[in-house]
Design an enzyme around this catalytic site. Sequence first.
Site, PDB file in Angstrom:
ATOM      1  N   CYS A  71     -28.645  89.256 -24.283  1.00  0.00           N
ATOM      2  CA  CYS A  71     -28.323  89.701 -25.797  1.00  0.00           C
ATOM      3  C   CYS A  71     -27.120  89.191 -26.688  1.00  0.00           C
ATOM      4  O   CYS A  71     -27.684  89.405 -27.545  1.00  0.00           O
ATOM      5  CB  CYS A  71     -26.411  90.964 -24.647  1.00  0.00           C
ATOM      6  SG  CYS A  71     -25.891  89.955 -24.181  1.00  0.00           S
ATOM      7  N   HIS A 126     -19.699  89.781 -28.848  1.00  0.00           N
ATOM      8  CA  HIS A 126     -20.516  88.901 -28.095  1.00  0.00           C
ATOM      9  C   HIS A 126     -20.962  87.502 -28.442  1.00  0.00           C
ATOM     10  O   HIS A 126     -22.483  87.394 -28.658  1.00  0.00           O
ATOM     11  CB  HIS A 126     -21.789  89.216 -27.233  1.00  0.00           C
ATOM     12  CG  HIS A 126     -21.598  88.412 -25.209  1.00  0.00           C
ATOM     13  ND1 HIS A 126     -22.606  88.739 -24.686  1.00  0.00           N
ATOM     14  CD2 HIS A 126     -20.982  87.577 -25.226  1.00  0.00           C
ATOM     15  CE1 HIS A 126     -22.716  88.152 -24.089  1.00  0.00           C
ATOM     16  NE2 HIS A 126     -21.620  87.384 -23.959  1.00  0.00           N
TER      17      HIS A 126
END
Length: 476
Positions: A71, A126
Amino acid sequence: MAAVLLLVIAGCLFEQGAAQATTKPHILLIVADDLGWSDVSWNNPYVLTPNLHTLATNGVIFNQTYGQPTCSPSRAALLTGKFPFRLGMQRVMDNKTPHGLPLDEELLPQKLKKLGYATHMIGKWHLGSCKWEYTPTERGFDSFYGYHHGAQDYYTHKSARGLDFWDGKTLVSDQNGVYSTESFATRAESIISQHDSNTPLFLYMPFQSVHTPHQVPSSYLTPFSTLQDDNRSSILGMATALDDAIKRVTDALKGKGLWDNTLTVFMSDNGGEYSDGQSNWPLRGAKGTLWEGGTRVPAFVHGNMLERTGYTYHGMMHGVDILPTLVSVAGGTEDPGLDGKNMWQSISTGADSPRTEFVYAIDSEANSYAIRVGDYKLITGLRARKDDWYAPAEMQQMGILTETVDETGPFLFNIREDPLEKSNLYGVAEYASIKRAMRHRLNELKPFEVPFPADLADDPAADPSNYGNVWMPGWC
């Protein structure tokens, strides 16, 4: 039924509201988390995502769009237009290490702000948060509502005992017990309802779904009660809940009179993790691998500004192409320093893709390398295992079983002819010249690598216990 389902899924490989006040299109960019190739209804009829299905089939479905294997790298590629190996962002960000997306990179929201857009982000970041300068409202977003790290509880919004839910730089403490997918949709409705129609809107929604943990309101599990795999049932329910949330967002845009001038882009960040219940079948491999199942993602574009719709686009495309494409649609100019290509003319009309190659991975510390050039894909060095063809529970219950293999690399595949990666051509004499050319191209790219800072240790200053059990930025 099994044969029909097999053919359907494998075949996937081969005016409302007020008048618009701005001529620039509004942009809705949606990123699902760990949503596999076979976790959407246009690739698997067992999945219940009717709203996404309508948007996809009335828009342009992408058949060869790629993210990175995990990710953080995928999000870095998406927002910078550069391959992660050039940024030192080849791996997942850790909560306790002092690292983030380089601050000298101009991100997609910053570019769109220069073009007059209001920019809002809802969901998962993130890309670093050890210092506030790494966080979304310091990187071009007018507002941010979501979490900084990689995963958390959908209801408590905590990970490892620490709360990680933010409204800009203000901690959110009133959403305990509210399912994050629904919370994010509610915030999107609020932003849209308050938006000034004279200003073009950029809404970036990287949802938490369908990343673990396996949590979803129980009503979403009912349609999948016959499955003999609780993880798979949960993932399918989470996908339907995501679909419902996206419908709330598109309905809000319609109610505000913005929808007819909205370009919607949808994609997953990477492939699904089969052991968690996601599925990339019939593609090979899973999240975290360099196989097609780890990197080839479900994606589509929808909007009235597309010249041609209702078809599947088979041209090569990568997440790095999103930035230059959206900047072009917004009226900006191309940046020659990017890896991304402006895909607008290609996806809008069905013309050939300007992309002829891309990098799956260049990570010298991990000895992991893979590139695509034309129809061919080369994988060398070490690789994550998970290299089988994992059938999801609904297919296994109909007799379609996981296929296993015991192979050692390197690997060379013709992806156009062999998208399932079943025929390794690396040692075949007639492909020797192609193998040499591929290795030569990989060696040309390696000097551009910025190594991932693998020697960074966990910093005790990051521990949420230092801040009243909150994952607080500003410790590095």
